[in-house]
Design a protein around this motif. Structure first.
Motif, PDB file in Angstrom:
ATOM      1  N   ALA A 288      84.300 -73.904  34.233  1.00  0.00           N
ATOM      2  CA  ALA A 288      85.639 -73.618  34.376  1.00  0.00           C
ATOM      3  C   ALA A 288      85.998 -72.483  33.209  1.00  0.00           C
ATOM      4  CB  ALA A 288      86.096 -74.850  33.974  1.00  0.00           C
ATOM      5  N   GLU A 289      85.179 -72.660  32.306  1.00  0.00           N
ATOM      6  CA  GLU A 289      85.398 -71.765  31.022  1.00  0.00           C
ATOM      7  C   GLU A 289      85.283 -70.151  31.390  1.00  0.00           C
ATOM      8  OE1 GLU A 289      83.147 -73.239  27.740  1.00  0.00           O
ATOM      9  OE2 GLU A 289      83.244 -71.389  26.646  1.00  0.00           O
TER      10      GLU A 289
ATOM     11  N   SER B 128      98.680 -75.022  29.123  1.00  0.00           N
ATOM     12  CA  SER B 128      97.236 -75.836  29.125  1.00  0.00           C
ATOM     13  C   SER B 128      96.898 -75.959  30.729  1.00  0.00           C
ATOM     14  CB  SER B 128      97.517 -77.012  28.482  1.00  0.00           C
ATOM     15  OG  SER B 128      98.219 -76.946  27.105  1.00  0.00           O
TER      16      SER B 128
ATOM     17  N   TYR C 160      88.063 -75.700  25.226  1.00  0.00           N
ATOM     18  CA  TYR C 160      87.869 -76.595  26.581  1.00  0.00           C
ATOM     19  C   TYR C 160      87.415 -77.926  26.037  1.00  0.00           C
ATOM     20  CZ  TYR C 160      87.924 -71.818  28.364  1.00  0.00           C
ATOM     21  OH  TYR C 160      88.455 -70.597  28.601  1.00  0.00           O
ATOM     22  N   ASP C 161      88.145 -78.919  26.098  1.00  0.00           N
ATOM     23  CA  ASP C 161      87.786 -80.199  25.569  1.00  0.00           C
ATOM     24  C   ASP C 161      87.715 -81.131  26.909  1.00  0.00           C
ATOM     25  OD1 ASP C 161      87.697 -79.772  22.755  1.00  0.00           O
ATOM     26  OD2 ASP C 161      89.740 -78.987  23.166  1.00  0.00           O
TER      27      ASP C 161
ATOM     28  N   ALA D 138      92.104 -77.513  29.217  1.00  0.00           N
ATOM     29  CA  ALA D 138      91.762 -76.144  28.605  1.00  0.00           C
ATOM     30  C   ALA D 138      93.128 -76.011  27.906  1.00  0.00           C
ATOM     31  CB  ALA D 138      91.397 -75.195  29.769  1.00  0.00           C
TER      32      ALA D 138
ATOM     33  N   ILE E 297      89.093 -82.452  32.186  1.00  0.00           N
ATOM     34  CA  ILE E 297      88.873 -81.477  31.200  1.00  0.00           C
ATOM     35  C   ILE E 297      90.455 -80.668  30.832  1.00  0.00           C
ATOM     36  CG2 ILE E 297      87.901 -79.179  31.011  1.00  0.00           C
ATOM     37  CD1 ILE E 297      85.694 -79.952  33.325  1.00  0.00           C
TER      38      ILE E 297
ATOM     39  N   ARG F  15      82.870 -77.963  33.305  1.00  0.00           N
ATOM     40  CA  ARG F  15      83.431 -77.309  32.052  1.00  0.00           C
ATOM     41  C   ARG F  15      83.029 -76.027  31.632  1.00  0.00           C
ATOM     42  NH1 ARG F  15      83.321 -79.201  25.817  1.00  0.00           N
ATOM     43  NH2 ARG F  15      81.367 -78.450  25.857  1.00  0.00           N
TER      44      ARG F  15
END
Lengths: 410, 432
Positions: free
Chosen positions: A248-249, A230, A268-269, A58, A56, A245
């Motif tokens: 984490a966000e 990042s 967030y990819d 960010a 992931i 994800r």
């Protein structure tokens, strides 16, 4: 030879058109293929990242006012590492495929003349989080990752990990581990190579043909005084990346949300999606150029075929006479093929010169690199094969002309 | 006569369908590819203010110190606060506007809509008259408002619809950035492409949603949107006195004589600043008009140019191919043409007949090319680029496609038709 050239010189228009078509097709196809190869480069370069579906990224975590305090970033990192299903976390100045923050520079091995243009990824635990393959030396130690960087960390001594292609460029024929290198000319800071990874792609794909996209190096520890870090989060095998994800966000929002610049939300990819997004433009270009090349070649094939068919039909009588005088089918076939070979060969010769001219013009106007010589023979061979394909059907028909045609309607 | 030739053309084209299809396909592909790229180029390199752009100029000054000085260097692409204010107050042009990009938090009067950030343009009032911005309601703030920190705002049509449902909102109060503003005007839809007046915020970005007097916006310390170039080791961060260029300054000069005079004024201004010890460099000024400014900034992406040239090359390949196929087709009919000639058709009428046939191929190829261009533009709109949404075929390009296709095919038909006319009827009648 004379019987091949004579008809070509007598009726000049048809051969001229074939030559012209081949020359144009060659000039355009060579340049389009060259552009295609340029656009293909970022897609084909190995990025070095292991298990892209479990990483992931960010990004766009932009601080308001002054840069993030390193302690705050470390706290966030610790909180993220505490999440279930998280194997490793890195806070970095920039990460692969993150295109809004990049660090690049020129490095030089101490005692070596070669310089190289490279990307720099400054962050902790990067080898583990990005799942890079170490091929020599070691990863950074915990102590090295805990060092406090002055500024982003470019102007201080310390260890460095290189990609193999960068190591080969800087220290040809030598073991890179143990060597030292320096950034630019002015800074006296020296970095010692401690490890070499197989691949790691840089995150600015543009630029000239000579730029090696696999030139990258890693510095340990978190960059200080950097407003747009990042965060890479490696999801443990077996855990659900989407779940992680989301958590984490929440963590990043909770820990850093009040210091973020307003109006821009962090992204967030999953690494795979980020890669697709970053390379979409190149992929589109590749399809376009490949399509153009293919259609140019098909149109040329059809054109040569149409012209040759007529050209053969015109000479049915002569062919009949030659057959009556003892020429075998095979020799008729071979003559027509040889004729085509001559025309297409001459056409591609002109085309290669034109291709070179077009490339020079493009170089002058659009910062394109020079067309490598190796493209020219490839283009010529391609067209010669194409020409032979185009002539096959009309030539076979011509070879079947019975000798008796010669005696008719005189 | 034309109808008869057209009938003959159709008959002939139907006789050898494969060859006809090949010619039409080649024309259609060539036209389709070239019209797609030409449309994109046309949209992107178009004049954002037709009729006006030649009168708009973008002055550049060089207030930097001597560090990194290179002779003949370009001056910075923007102006500092001090220079901008000096030029604005000098008022030597017919119109002038000093501006910068920013962002502002808007608290909608309707509590159901959440507060949001919107791009703002901080500018002096001539912006609207100089760039021919159309007003839907109200008008711009007054000249006095430019200098007195007035809380007045002009909204875009889009924001007005979002906040006030599209009604005439002039006179209403809008809360922005924690302050109350009076709406004085609403502008109609306006999206100049490129976003010429401030290329730092994106070459093809959308127009801003709110427009504030420059001084008001600066004194509120709104978030800055754009690029700032600084020199010297000054740690001063005050926008008005820092050694940075970050504003755009545009002037309108109605005649070339005025433009020349203004350029001289800029040189004199630079010289005066140097004699005052404020500038260190010799006068280094540029006064480009709008289109020159866009050209200098390479606003049209080079990929678009490359694709255009590639498509043009492709079209030439297709046309040469058509010339070849048409030549084969016409010459094959030598005996038929010989009969027509022997029966009294003049060389001219045979030529006309063949050109009608070529034109027919061009027409059908043009229709095919148009469909392919529409498909191509649809694909372009799917692309991930900031100009993608702009790629649409307009009426002039639509007509140009047809004219171009027929014209190109007629040119391609000239050589084969002329060659076929040279046939001596007697020879053709004798054989076979």
């Amino acid at each position: 030879m004379r019987h091949l050239l004579a008809p070509l010189l007598r009726h000049r228009l048809m051969p001229f058109l074939v030559v012209l078509q081949v020359a144009l097709a060659c000039a355009i196809a060579c340049n389009a293929l060259f552009l295609l190869q340029q656009r293909l480069k970022p897609i084909l370069t190995p990025d070095g990242i292991g298990e892209p579906s479990h990483l992931i990224i960010a990004s766009k975590i932009i601080s308001r006012g002054k840069p993030w305090e390193t302690s705050r970033l470390r706290d966030t990192e610790r909180a993220l590492r505490g999440l279930p299903g998280v194997a490793s976390v890195s806070v970095a100045g920039s990460l692969p495929m993150v295109t809004n923050a990049r660090m690049n520079g020129r490095v030089q091995g101490v005692g070596h003349g070669t310089r190289a243009d490279t990307a720099m990824y400054i962050g902790d635990h990067l080898v583990k989080t990005l799942d890079l393959k170490l091929v020599a030396g070691r990863d950074f130690t915990a102590e090295e990752d805990a060092v406090r960087n002055h500024g982003v960390g470019m102007r201080q001594d310390g260890p460095v990990i290189l990609t193999r292609s960068l190591a080969d460029k800087l220290f040809p024929d030598q073991k890179a581990v143990g060597q030292t290198l320096q950034l630019g000319d002015k800074h006296p800071a020296v970095r010692t190579v401690v490890g070499v990874v197989a691949h790691l792609m840089r995150n600015d794909f543009g630029g000239g043909a000579h730029r090696n996209l696999d030139h990258a190096m890693l510095f340990p520890s978190i960059p200080s005084a950097w407003p747009l870090p990042s965060i890479g989060i490696r999801v443990a095998a077996g855990a659900d990346p989407q779940q992680v994800r989301k958590q984490a966000e929440n963590v990043i929002q909770r820990m850093l949300g009040d210091g973020m610049v307003r109006g821009i939300d962090p992204a967030y990819d999953m690494y795979g999606a980020l890669r697709d997004q970053a390379l979409a433009r190149y992929r589109a270009s590749v399809w376009l150029l490949a399509g153009v090349c293919l259609v140019v070649l098909i149109v040329t094939l059809a054109g040569i075929m149409g012209l040759t068919a007529y050209w053969v039909q015109q000479r049915t009588r002569q062919i009949g006479i030659r057959r009556a005088l003892g020429a075998t089918r095979r020799s008729i076939l071979r003559d027509l093929q040889a004729e085509n070979f001559l025309l297409v060969g001459f056409g591609s010769l002109l085309g290669l010169m034109a291709a070179y001219g077009v490339n020079l013009w493009l170089m002058h106007h659009y910062e394109l690199p020079r067309l490598p010589w190796s493209y020219l023979p490839v283009g010529a061979v391609l067209l010669l094969v194409l020409g032979q394909l185009a002539v096959l059907s009309p030539a076979l028909r011509a070879a079947r002309v019975p000798p008796v045609v010669a005696t008719r309607s005189v | 006569m034309f109808a008869y030739y057209f009938d003959l053309a159709l008959r002939s084209l139907r006789r050898n369908r494969m060859l006809t299809a090949l010619m039409i396909l080649a024309i259609a592909l060539g036209i389709g590819a070239s019209m797609t790229t030409l449309t994109v180029l046309h949209v992107l390199s178009g004049d954002p203010l037709p009729g006006k752009s030649a009168k708009l100029y973008y002055p550049q000054l060089d207030p930097r110190d001597m560090t990194n000085f290179r002779p003949g260097e370009e001056p910075p692409e923007q102006v500092s606060w001090m220079d901008g204010m000096n030029l604005l107050k000098a008022g030597r042009a017919d119109r002038q506007a000093l501006m910068a990009g920013g962002a502002v938090a808007i608290e909608p009067p309707d509590p159901a809509i959440a507060p949001f950030f919107e791009d703002a343009r901080l500018t002096t009032r001539d912006f609207f008259a100089m760039f021919d911005v159309p007003f839907l309601y109200g008008h711009v703030w007054s000249k006095a408002d430019d200098g007195n920190d007035a809380r007045k705002v002009v909204l875009s049509r889009r924001i007005n619809e979002k906040l006030f449902g599209g009604a005439d909102s002039t006179g209403k109060i809008l809360r922005m950035g924690g302050k109350d503003f009076r709406v004085v005007g609403v502008i109609d839809s306006w999206r100049p492409t490129p976003h010429f007046y401030d290329l730092m915020t994106g070459d093809y970005s959308e127009s801003e949603g709110v427009y504030l007097p420059l001084l008001t916006g600066i004194d509120m310390k709104l978030p800055f949107n754009g690029s700032r170039d600084c020199w010297g080791n000054d740690t001063n961060v005050d926008q008005k006195t820092a050694q940075c260029t970050w504003l755009q300054f545009w002037v309108q000069l109605d005649t070339p004589a005025k433009a020349a005079a203004y350029r001289q004024f800029l040189v004199n201004y630079s010289r005066q600043q140097k004699s005052l010890g404020i500038y260190q460099r010799d006068p280094n000024v540029h006064l480009r008009n709008l289109m020159q400014w866009l050209d200098y900034n390479h606003v049209v992406p080079s990929d678009v140019h490359l694709q255009f040239w590639l498509a043009m090359g492709f079209l030439i390949v297709c046309l040469v191919n058509t010339v070849g196929l048409m030549l084969a087709k016409f010459l094959r009919r030598a005996s038929e043409l010989g009969v027509r000639r022997a029966l009294g058709a003049s060389r001219r009428s045979v030529f006309a007949q063949l050109l009608v046939e070529a034109g027919t191929v061009g027409l059908v190829g043009g229709v095919g090319g148009l469909l392919l261009a529409l498909l191509g533009l649809w694909i372009v709109r799917m692309q991930p680029s900031d100009y993608a949404a702009l790629a649409h075929l307009d009426l002039p390009m639509f007509l140009a496609t047809f004219l171009f296709a027929i014209g190109a095919t007629l040119v391609a038909g000239l050589l084969p038709a002329w060659r076929a006319c040279l046939i001596t009827p007697a020879l053709q009648l004798k054989s076979n």
